[in-house]
Design an enzyme around this catalytic site. Structure first.
Site, PDB file in Angstrom:
ATOM      1  N   SER A 124      36.768  46.557  34.230  1.00 39.46           N
ATOM      2  CA  SER A 124      36.219  46.693  35.577  1.00 39.46           C
ATOM      3  C   SER A 124      34.897  47.464  35.548  1.00 39.46           C
ATOM      4  O   SER A 124      33.908  46.968  35.033  1.00 39.46           O
ATOM      5  CB  SER A 124      37.254  47.359  36.492  1.00 39.46           C
ATOM      6  OG  SER A 124      36.891  47.226  37.844  1.00 39.46           O
ATOM      7  N   HIS A 293      42.842  41.045  39.702  1.00 41.90           N
ATOM      8  CA  HIS A 293      41.918  41.920  38.978  1.00 41.90           C
ATOM      9  C   HIS A 293      42.647  42.963  38.133  1.00 41.90           C
ATOM     10  O   HIS A 293      42.142  43.373  37.082  1.00 41.90           O
ATOM     11  CB  HIS A 293      40.983  42.607  39.979  1.00 41.90           C
ATOM     12  CG  HIS A 293      39.930  43.447  39.334  1.00 41.90           C
ATOM     13  ND1 HIS A 293      38.995  42.929  38.461  1.00 41.90           N
ATOM     14  CD2 HIS A 293      39.664  44.785  39.423  1.00 41.90           C
ATOM     15  CE1 HIS A 293      38.192  43.893  38.055  1.00 41.90           C
ATOM     16  NE2 HIS A 293      38.583  45.026  38.609  1.00 41.90           N
TER      17      HIS A 293
END
EC number: 2.3.1.-
Length: 354
Positions: A124, A293
């Protein structure tokens, strides 16, 4: 990822703030994960190409302790899990979240600990920091595993970040949960769940919540606190996190091997992102998982195996290349125990030629 949309206010928190210093160099907190001796009791070949693990936004080295130890054991390699500035146990200071500064912090960390030819594993926020570090400092980095992000602007992340901040600042401004309350964690979870219905995200963010005095808000002497200085996080910080320094890396390429890990249900790696990968990282390959995610949270074992397999295979391939090129002084020798029988035989023969 379904979350509740909230209106964004200019004032992130109503609480008074302690000032933060401005620093271009900080000493980052870290956890060193060494290969377990019970896993490799006879290991004689130590890695000179350590792994640096870069966490996601609002995360820290604590979120990935088991994963980093597994990577260390499986690859027979030391893993340095760092806390970015303003995350975990690292110092609070300005700039808060700036990719150029975060990348510089990583380079400074490697220099401070004499780490050379590192393999970067970034998730991320850490993915973008890792990508920038590879492009600007290619001689420092051997290879990279980049998880859940791309070298482009990602404005789609802003709505999530705003809600995450709303949830955490609610703990500061209105929850008034006593640090001595034996149920403080569950009460904090309940407050955050009003904003974020996804339990895995709440669990991730709860790692920031402590039952101790705040380091950046005066007067919070008997209440739970948030470890990060989120009270200083405003709209500009949200913009910085979603940004990408395109002009800074214009024309730059990283020629080393890169593995990109994409969650098919996540909107972070788009077609535009894949195009940017091809432009800047010509030797990248992609693995996809049927996740959102939070890839590590949804498929920790499979993603960790992908990381380990890539690092082991990359070292094996680089050893072959160095052997063919007749280079002897910078070889990372590969422990045959890391490879299957066929690969181990090839490595053994190649090593004899060094």
């Amino acid at each position: 990822m379904q979350i509740t949309k909230q209106l964004w206010s200019k004032a992130v928190t109503k609480a008074p703030l302690l000032p933060l210093p401005t620093k271009t160099k900080v000493s980052l907190a870290y956890k060193l994960h060494m290969p377990n001796k019970t896993v490799t009791p006879n290991l004689t070949i130590r890695s000179h190409e350590p792994i640096v693990f870069l966490h996601g936004v609002f995360g820290s080295k604590k979120n990935y302790g088991d994963i980093c130890q597994t990577i260390a054991n499986t690859t027979h390699t030391p893993v340095y899990a760092i806390d970015f500035r303003n995350h975990g146990e690292s110092e609070h200071c300005f700039p808060l979240v700036n990719y150029s500064q975060l990348s510089k912090d990583v380079v400074d960390f490697c220099e401070e600990h004499d780490l050379k030819r590192v393999s970067i594993v970034g998730y991320s926020l850490g993915a973008k920091v890792g990508l920038l570090t590879m492009l600007k400092h290619p001689k420092l980095v051997n290879s990279g595993v980049i998880i859940g992000n791309a070298p482009i602007e990602t404005p789609q992340v802003k709505v999530y970040l705003k809600v995450f901040l709303k949830a955490m600042t609610a703990l500061i401004d209105s929850a008034h949960i006593k640090a001595t309350d034996k149920n403080w964690r569950e009460k904090a979870r309940a407050v955050m769940s009003k904003y974020i219905p996804d339990a895995s995200i709440v669990q991730y963010l709860l790692r920031n919540v402590l039952n101790k005095k705040s380091s950046h808000i005066p007067g919070h002497t008997d209440l739970i606190s948030v470890q990060m200085p989120i009270s200083h996080f405003n709209k500009d910080v949200i913009d910085d996190i979603s940004d990408w320094p395109a002009e800074e890396v214009k024309g730059l390429k990283f020629e080393g091997p890169v593995k990109v890990v994409k969650g098919l249900k996540s909107a972070f790696i788009t077609k535009e992102g894949e195009k940017a990968y091809a432009e800047h990282f010509p030797n990248y390959t992609m693995s996809t998982f049927n996740t959102n995610h939070l890839i590590f949270a949804e498929m920790p074992s499979r993603v960790t195996k992908t990381v380990c397999d890539f690092i082991k295979l990359t070292r094996y391939q680089l050893l072959q290349q160095h052997t063919r090129d007749g280079k002897h002084h910078t070889i990372q020798k590969v422990d045959p125990a890391l490879l299957n029988s066929s690969e181990a035989s090839t490595v053994e023969q190649a090593t004899k030629q060094l």
